[in-house]
Design a protein around this motif. Structure first.
Motif, PDB file in Angstrom:
ATOM      1  N   LEU A   1      18.397  60.118  19.833  1.00 16.41           N
ATOM      2  CA  LEU A   1      19.007  58.902  19.549  1.00 16.41           C
ATOM      3  C   LEU A   1      17.862  57.925  20.092  1.00 16.41           C
ATOM      4  O   LEU A   1      17.478  56.936  19.554  1.00 16.41           O
TER       5      LEU A   1
ATOM      6  N   VAL B   1      26.970  55.175  15.642  1.00 12.46           N
ATOM      7  CA  VAL B   1      26.793  56.411  16.241  1.00 12.46           C
ATOM      8  C   VAL B   1      28.186  56.987  16.548  1.00 12.46           C
ATOM      9  O   VAL B   1      29.082  56.369  17.345  1.00 12.46           O
TER      10      VAL B   1
ATOM     11  N   CYS C   1      22.825  52.850  23.895  1.00 11.26           N
ATOM     12  CA  CYS C   1      23.439  51.969  22.695  1.00 11.26           C
ATOM     13  C   CYS C   1      23.326  50.634  22.886  1.00 11.26           C
ATOM     14  O   CYS C   1      22.883  49.786  21.912  1.00 11.26           O
ATOM     15  N   GLU C   2      23.347  50.036  24.043  1.00 17.96           N
ATOM     16  CA  GLU C   2      23.272  48.607  24.268  1.00 17.96           C
ATOM     17  C   GLU C   2      21.868  48.207  23.876  1.00 17.96           C
ATOM     18  O   GLU C   2      21.342  47.258  23.319  1.00 17.96           O
TER      19      GLU C   2
ATOM     20  N   LYS D   1      19.443  49.895  22.374  1.00 22.87           N
ATOM     21  CA  LYS D   1      18.632  50.014  21.378  1.00 22.87           C
ATOM     22  C   LYS D   1      19.399  49.238  19.940  1.00 22.87           C
ATOM     23  O   LYS D   1      19.200  49.511  18.861  1.00 22.87           O
TER      24      LYS D   1
ATOM     25  N   LEU E   1      22.465  49.829  19.036  1.00 19.04           N
ATOM     26  CA  LEU E   1      23.198  50.712  18.157  1.00 19.04           C
ATOM     27  C   LEU E   1      24.800  50.427  18.365  1.00 19.04           C
ATOM     28  O   LEU E   1      25.212  49.730  18.922  1.00 19.04           O
TER      29      LEU E   1
ATOM     30  N   PRO F   1      28.382  51.711  18.626  1.00 19.63           N
ATOM     31  CA  PRO F   1      29.387  52.845  18.785  1.00 19.63           C
ATOM     32  C   PRO F   1      30.464  52.830  17.963  1.00 19.63           C
ATOM     33  O   PRO F   1      31.216  51.919  18.027  1.00 19.63           O
TER      34      PRO F   1
ATOM     35  N   MET G   1      31.732  47.317  18.874  1.00 17.51           N
ATOM     36  CA  MET G   1      32.052  48.743  18.879  1.00 17.51           C
ATOM     37  C   MET G   1      33.445  48.710  17.811  1.00 17.51           C
ATOM     38  O   MET G   1      34.129  47.708  17.668  1.00 17.51           O
TER      39      MET G   1
END
Length: 416
Positions: free
Chosen positions: A176, A186, A212-213, A215, A217, A219, A252
């Motif tokens: 990732l 993701v 995730c934060e 990059k 991304l 969730p 998210m």
């Protein structure tokens, strides 16, 4: 007779493995057959178990004889049910201080967890347009189908380390980190990962949230086993609540199912929650509006009976306490069957290591058996599990666990 050409361009698709396996099991007349395929809870007698709390709720509902019980609900679903589902998932307790957090959550009712996953994938495909969705390797097979039908390219991140039969945290994070792009979705299993039964620990969840934060991304949580996996609603929702509480600037979503934790398999009871960032709560109602547009064109509204049962249970302190006891019964039996199978394999001195069976969590175990060994189990012993080696631990009982262990011992020793 002259053949009339069809306008269809169709080719056969493979049958769903789980349902095909279940059909083969029911057609089998062998007296010692064992089903370790389908993901449904069974008692130690191998029978379905309508939860006592659910049966009490059904009895009360029948006595009430509500004339509206077969009427339409709203497109977004039963609104009181949605509040209950939201509060259960995110841990709200009705305090005034929780209102700003609740304002971030757009909720709609779905056709169980599969419908929640599908609706979420379709919504993101239309309105966020992720370049890719990242699925764990392996993942629930239906995840692949759902995202394929939504038209979102699918990629996978490592999850299972076959040599050690453990969670491949380093492989997941490295992939990732290096390959996922800003805006990618993701897919994360909130607890009791299907099919491996392996979950990140809390420190690993924190690292996944940070990645995730950083990059950027998106969730997408699939929560199918809250309360069923550990017996604790709080423990099984820990990852979802951590992301929600500690990453308020990250959007998210959560697909939520009541199939397992209330035994409402056939009632198709679920919810989808889209969480805005804390500065974008003004769009919550617009999100619901757009989700309703998709719902209206697909199934109009969620089923009524299952959500009514959930409401009845969760609006009664007595029934809620009964339900918590039911969760303990189910989760405890699953754990005891893991221990029983492990102990039998150790007693038999079955080649290999089997600690992973008791280290894994929830309904499923990735046994480590090969496809050839799985086929041998079915053909010789009438023990049914997926070709990946995934076994539904719920199918084990005090009556059959020794037989299953002997069968595994034989195929491990004699089938390469």
């Amino acid at each position: 007779m002259e053949k009339v050409p069809t306008r269809l361009n169709v080719a056969p698709v493979p049958p769903d493995e789980i349902f095909a396996l279940n059909g083969a099991f029911f057609a089998d007349t062998h007296p010692q057959k064992v089903s370790l395929g389908v993901g449904v809870y069974r008692t130690d007698d191998g029978k379905p178990w309508p939860l006592p709390a659910v049966e009490k709720a059904e009895k009360q509902l029948a006595e009430e004889n509500d004339l509206m019980r077969h009427e339409y609900t709203a497109i977004e679903g039963d609104v009181p049910f949605l509040k209950i589902a939201r509060d259960l998932m995110f841990g709200f307790e009705g305090k005034a201080s929780e209102e700003p957090a609740k304002a971030r959550i757009a909720s709609v009712q779905t056709v169980a967890g599969t419908g929640a996953n599908h609706l979420g994938a379709l919504f993101l495909a239309h309105h966020m347009k992720p370049r890719n969705v990242w699925l764990s390797n392996p993942s629930w097979a239906n995840h692949m189908t759902i995202w394929e039908l939504a038209g979102v390219p699918r990629k996978t991140y490592p999850y299972y380390h076959a040599a050690t039969r453990s969670f491949d945290f380093d492989g997941m994070m490295s992939t990732l980190e290096n390959d996922a792009e800003e805006g990618d979705a993701v897919l994360l299993h909130a607890c009791a990962h299907n099919p491996t039964g392996l979950d990140p620990n809390k420190e690993q969840w924190i690292a996944i949230a940070d990645l995730c934060e950083r990059k950027k991304l998106f969730p997408f949580f699939d929560s199918a086993y809250q309360g069923f996996a550990s017996g604790s609603l709080e423990e099984d929702a820990w990852a979802v609540r951590y992301f929600f509480d500690n990453k308020p600037d990250m959007e998210m979503c959560v697909a939520q199912s009541f199939s397992k934790n209330m035994g409402l398999y056939g009632q198709r009871t679920g919810a989808f929650h889209y969480i805005t960032n804390r500065s974008a709560t003004s769009i919550r109602d617009v999100v619901v509006n757009n989700l309703c547009h998709l719902i209206r064109g697909e199934f109009s509204m969620g089923p009524r009976i299952g959500c009514t049962i959930v409401k009845k249970i969760m609006s009664s302190e007595e029934l809620t306490a009964d339900w918590h006891n039911d969760l303990q019964v189910m989760s405890s039996r699953i754990k005891s069957m893991r221990e029983a199978l492990y102990n039998e394999l150790v007693r038999l001195k079955t080649p290999g290591t089997w600690e992973h069976i008791v280290e894994q969590n929830g309904m499923f175990s990735y046994t480590g058996l090969t496809p050839k060994q799985v086929y041998a189990l079915k053909d010789k012993y009438h023990v049914y599990l997926l070709k990946s080696g995934r076994a539904s631990i719920s199918g084990l009982s005090q009556k059959n666990v020794a037989y299953v262990a002997l069968a595994i011992d034989d195929v491990v020793r004699n089938v390469l």
